[in-house]
Design a protein around this motif. Structure first.
Motif, PDB file in Angstrom:
ATOM      1  N   ILE A 171      -5.833  -8.227  -4.304  1.00 31.57           N
ATOM      2  CA  ILE A 171      -5.107  -7.365  -5.231  1.00 31.57           C
ATOM      3  C   ILE A 171      -6.007  -6.171  -5.517  1.00 31.57           C
ATOM      4  O   ILE A 171      -7.148  -6.329  -5.957  1.00 31.57           O
ATOM      5  N   ASP A 172      -5.511  -4.995  -5.218  1.00 33.95           N
ATOM      6  CA  ASP A 172      -6.274  -3.760  -5.434  1.00 33.95           C
ATOM      7  C   ASP A 172      -5.268  -2.680  -5.817  1.00 33.95           C
ATOM      8  O   ASP A 172      -4.678  -2.044  -4.955  1.00 33.95           O
ATOM      9  N   GLU A 173      -5.042  -2.510  -7.106  1.00 31.06           N
ATOM     10  CA  GLU A 173      -4.007  -1.608  -7.603  1.00 31.06           C
ATOM     11  C   GLU A 173      -4.594  -0.562  -8.532  1.00 31.06           C
ATOM     12  O   GLU A 173      -5.560  -0.826  -9.255  1.00 31.06           O
ATOM     13  N   GLU A 175      -3.240   2.147 -11.468  1.00 35.86           N
ATOM     14  CA  GLU A 175      -2.153   2.650 -12.302  1.00 35.86           C
ATOM     15  C   GLU A 175      -2.642   3.909 -12.997  1.00 35.86           C
ATOM     16  O   GLU A 175      -3.679   3.901 -13.667  1.00 35.86           O
TER      17      GLU A 175
END
Length: 196
Positions: A171-173, A175
């Motif tokens: 997971i590499d997000e 925002e």
């Protein structure tokens, strides 16, 4: 002390304070960690651990011996037959020979069939960028990294008959929220029910 020396010292202290404040601003941004406690340190670690248990070869006690005991782990939800029937509803619409043997055996066993749903995630959220733009709500950038694994184990009586492993290995997000009005932007986000 001469007034010019006082002014020089004050200016030096202000400059030093500003440099410390600006240099350490990033460390002042908030961060958070979300973690479901488990023995797994990564998605690959979870998959490797789960590869040691196999349908029709592992018992419920064997699953518990691998650290997957719902009495000791909050990551495990016990599923009864009605829960499993809901998950496998599509399997009832196809020919029995086209269904995985474990699912077929579960559906035939009825209430003797139960399961464990396991959800483990480890996430780290931290805000990056300018402390002042973030604090004044002009620009907020949040980076989320981590992993998540979802596992379904199905038992008939005490024999494991079906195993499904999925999730998100990486997971590499990022925002990014921009508010041109900064702190004034929140005024426009007031809930309608609170306006009278």
């Amino acid at each position: 002390m001469h007034p010019s020396q006082t002014v020089a010292r004050v200016a030096t202290l202000v400059a030093l304070g500003m440099s410390l404040l600006i240099g350490g601003c990033t460390s002042l941004l908030p961060s958070a960690r979300i973690e479901v406690v488990s023995d797994w340190d990564s998605y690959d670690d979870a998959v490797a651990s789960l590869s040691e248990i196999a349908p029709y070869a592992t018992t419920r006690q064997g699953v518990h011996a691998h650290g997957l005991d719902p009495g000791r782990s909050s990551a495990i939800t016990i599923l009864h037959f009605a829960d499993l029937l809901q998950r496998f509803a599509a399997a009832t619409l196809v020919k029995p020979e086209d269904v995985d043997p474990g699912i077929r055996d579960c559906l035939q066993a009825g209430q003797r069939c139960s399961g464990y749903a396991i959800a483990v995630e480890k996430l780290h959220r931290h805000r990056v960028g300018s402390f002042w733009l973030d604090s004044l709500n002009f620009r907020r950038e949040t980076v989320t990294t981590g992993w998540r694994v979802d596992v379904l184990l199905v038992f008939v009586d005490d024999v494991l008959v079906y195993k499904l492993v999925g999730g998100r290995p990486t997971i590499d997000e990022v925002e990014l929220r921009r508010n041109p009005l900064g702190p004034l932007q929140a005024w426009g986000e007031q809930p309608l029910g609170s306006i009278r």
